[in-house]
Every structure is written in structure tokens, then in C-alpha cells.
Scaffold this active site. Structure first.
Site, PDB file in Angstrom:
ATOM      1  N   LYS A 180       9.819  -8.262  -4.243  1.00 36.47           N
ATOM      2  CA  LYS A 180       8.549  -8.506  -3.543  1.00 36.47           C
ATOM      3  C   LYS A 180       7.608  -9.317  -4.433  1.00 36.47           C
ATOM      4  O   LYS A 180       6.947 -10.245  -3.977  1.00 36.47           O
ATOM      5  CB  LYS A 180       7.913  -7.169  -3.115  1.00 36.47           C
ATOM      6  CG  LYS A 180       8.648  -6.536  -1.943  1.00 36.47           C
ATOM      7  CD  LYS A 180       8.239  -5.114  -1.615  1.00 36.47           C
ATOM      8  CE  LYS A 180       9.162  -4.570  -0.505  1.00 36.47           C
ATOM      9  NZ  LYS A 180       8.886  -3.212  -0.078  1.00 36.47           N
ATOM     10  N   GLN A 196       5.391   1.587  -1.996  1.00 34.82           N
ATOM     11  CA  GLN A 196       6.840   1.600  -1.810  1.00 34.82           C
ATOM     12  C   GLN A 196       7.329   3.015  -1.481  1.00 34.82           C
ATOM     13  O   GLN A 196       6.971   3.976  -2.153  1.00 34.82           O
ATOM     14  CB  GLN A 196       7.524   1.068  -3.081  1.00 34.82           C
ATOM     15  CG  GLN A 196       9.019   0.891  -2.971  1.00 34.82           C
ATOM     16  CD  GLN A 196       9.438  -0.180  -1.972  1.00 34.82           C
ATOM     17  OE1 GLN A 196       8.724  -1.159  -1.737  1.00 34.82           O
ATOM     18  NE2 GLN A 196      10.582   0.005  -1.357  1.00 34.82           N
ATOM     19  N   ASP A 244       2.581  -3.396   5.780  1.00 33.39           N
ATOM     20  CA  ASP A 244       3.850  -2.795   6.220  1.00 33.39           C
ATOM     21  C   ASP A 244       3.854  -2.553   7.734  1.00 33.39           C
ATOM     22  O   ASP A 244       4.908  -2.291   8.313  1.00 33.39           O
ATOM     23  CB  ASP A 244       4.051  -1.432   5.529  1.00 33.39           C
ATOM     24  CG  ASP A 244       5.019  -1.512   4.356  1.00 33.39           C
ATOM     25  OD1 ASP A 244       5.960  -2.322   4.442  1.00 33.39           O
ATOM     26  OD2 ASP A 244       4.841  -0.763   3.392  1.00 33.39           O
TER      27      ASP A 244
END
Ligand code: GUN
Length: 285
Positions: free
Chosen positions: A53, A97, A120
Site C-alpha cells: 500500500k 489494517q 476502505d
């Protein structure tokens, strides 16, 4: 003859477009586009994802802020960090995460992330807006699948789409996106009866189960588009998807490989959501 959907090539093209938008943002506002990535603990798969990422951010000119917290961090410590990121105007997107260590209340931590920074697409407002077919930040993996289908010119209108898997992160938003694109959608899961028969009706079959080579040739209709969201290890430790690729491919019109299919698109859509969140921060409210 099937066509392989090349996730790396689609990804590269979309990343080029994102880089241009990031550049325009910087020129227009004289400031950076920022993404905060929070990793708690030592999960090795998560470490790889987070590294990729951050690399993705560099590639398109997004400034990344990485926070590595120790496994034994307390709920209060993680919440305090996220609350600071919410207040920080240099940060347009916040990604915590998953999975978080078991002693932490993940739901409570994720709830701190406001809709506008929820890159997200996990929060209730973004999920609700997706269900209502309104503009919102969409979960990265299913949105990546939609982008691939769109870029391949695959029309979904009136098609039978079957999604195997009903997770909040992939299966459910995937079903909603396909429905919003006018497909007739069926969602299958571990309790589904006649799974094989239902899958055999699919013009578009999306496998998001998490079991190696679960989808076999007898479950696939001739000419189907098969999208494999899985990321598993086979009996020899080799990376493989949820689809038995070698035996299924010849029945398909299109199929995604693993690796090199859906995987590269996920991070690309995170970058896409981050520049989108930054642009909206300047035009909304
Ligand atoms: N862990 C596995 N996939 C994801 C994802 O899409 N987002 C986050 N935050 N964590 C994950």
C-alpha cells in the site's frame, strides 16, 4: 477460447489516471494528498499488504503516513492514534489494517473513522449509500472487480451474476455493486443448497470464499465470466485462487488469474478512494 483479464495491466492504466489527478490536486491546492495506514502487531500477511500500500502511494504521488504499533498496544492507544488522524487535515484517508490483534475491539476502532476519510468503504454511511446507489467510497476489492469488468467492456445489464461469499468486505458490497449495474444477483454461502446448480446459471461468477480451488468446472456455465477473489495456498504451498483455474478456464469467455487478477486492483482502488476523498474534502462542506 477464453480471455485472461490482466489485473496488472488494468491497474497500471488506472494508476496513471490517479497520478494525474494527484498532480492536479497538488497544483490546484499547493498541498499533498495524504493516506494514513495503521498496522498493529506482527501479522506477516498484513505486513506485506501494508508495504504494498505504501509502495502504491509512492507510485502515484500520494504522501503516506505509516504507523506501526506493537502487538500489545491497548485499545486506548489505538483509539488515540486514530482520533488524531481524524483531526489531521493533511490526512484524507485512514486505513486500519485488519485483522487487528484479538484483544482489541476492531468495530469500536473502525467506528472512529468518519465517512469522508473511510477509504476502505467499511463504515455504515458508505455501506448505506452503496445500497441506495449513491455516490460513496466503495470497498476496494469489489470496486476493483467492477472496474475490471467495465474496462473489459463486459455488459452486466440483465445478466445472471452469482457471488459466492457474503463477507462485509467483499461478498456483500460485490453483490450490491452488481445489482446497481442492473445484473440479477444471487449470493451463495456455506449454508446454500444446490450450490452447483445455482453457480451453473451464472453469466458472471464471482468467487470470494477463501478455499483453494473450490470452484470446479462442473459449477461453471459455458461462456461464463469468472472472477476469482481468492488468495490461498494449494497443497504444494503455491499461491492459488478459489477457482480451479486449469480445469475451469476453457469453459470461460473471461477469467482472472491468481496471482495477477483481482489482487493488484485492490490497492489501486485504495489509491483511487484516497484521491477521491481528497478532492471531495475541497468541494464538499
Ligand atoms: N485486510 C485484508 N483486506 C483488507 C482490506 O481491504 N482493508 C483493510 N483495512 N484490511 C484488510
Amino acid at each position: 477460447m477464453y480471455k485472461l483479464i490482466d489485473g496488472k495491466a488494468h491497474s497500471a492504466a488506472i494508476r496513471g489516471e490517479i497520478a494525474q489527478r494527484v498532480n492536479t490536486y497538488k497544483q490546484t491546492y499547493g498541498s499533498e494528498v495524504g493516506l494514513a495506514v495503521v498496522l498493529v502487531g506482527n501479522d506477516s500477511a498484513s505486513q506485506v499488504y501494508v508495504r504494498n500500500k505504501i509502495k502504491g502511494c509512492e507510485e502515484v504521488g500520494i504522501k503516506s503516513f505509516a504507523y506501526y504499533l506493537p502487538e500489545e498496544s491497548t485499545q486506548e492507544q489505538v483509539e488515540e492514534l486514530v482520533e488524531g488522524l481524524v483531526e489531521n487535515d493533511a490526512i484524507h484517508g485512514i486505513l486500519v489494517q485488519l485483522p487487528l490483534p484479538k484483544h482489541l475491539n476492531a468495530e469500536k476502532i473502525l467506528k472512529l473513522i468518519p465517512e469522508r476519510k473511510d477509504v476502505d468503504g467499511f463504515c455504515e454511511e458508505n455501506i448505506g449509500n452503496l445500497c441506495m446507489n449513491r455516490k460513496c467510497l466503495v470497498a476496494c476489492t469489489p470496486n476493483g472487480v467492477m472496474k475490471m469488468l467495465e474496462r473489459e467492456g463486459i455488459d452486466l445489464k440483465g445478466k445472471n451474476a452469482v457471488v459466492i461469499g457474503r463477507s462485509n468486505i467483499v461478498g456483500k458490497p460485490m453483490a450490491m455493486l452488481l445489482l446497481n449495474a442492473d445484473a440479477t444477483v444471487t449470493v451463495c454461502h456455506s449454508k446454500t443448497r444446490n450450490l452447483k446448480e445455482i453457480c451453473s446459471t451464472a453469466d458472471v461468477l464471482v468467487a470470494a470464499i477463501g478455499r483453494a480451488k473450490f470452484v470446479t468446472a462442473d459449477m461453471v456455465k459455458d461462456g461464463a465470466v469468472v472472477i476469482d477473489v481468492g488468495m490461498n495456498r494449494d497443497e504444494n504451498g503455491k499461491l492459488c485462487g478459489d477457482v480451479d483455474f486449469e480445469n475451469v478456464k476453457d469453459k470461460c469467455s473471461y477469467i482472472t488469474p491468481v496471482p495477477g487478477g483481482v489482487g493488484p486492483m485492490t490497492i489501486t482502488m485504495l489509491l483511487y478512494n484516497t484521491i477521491t476523498a481528497a478532492e471531495r474534502s475541497r468541494t464538499v462542506g
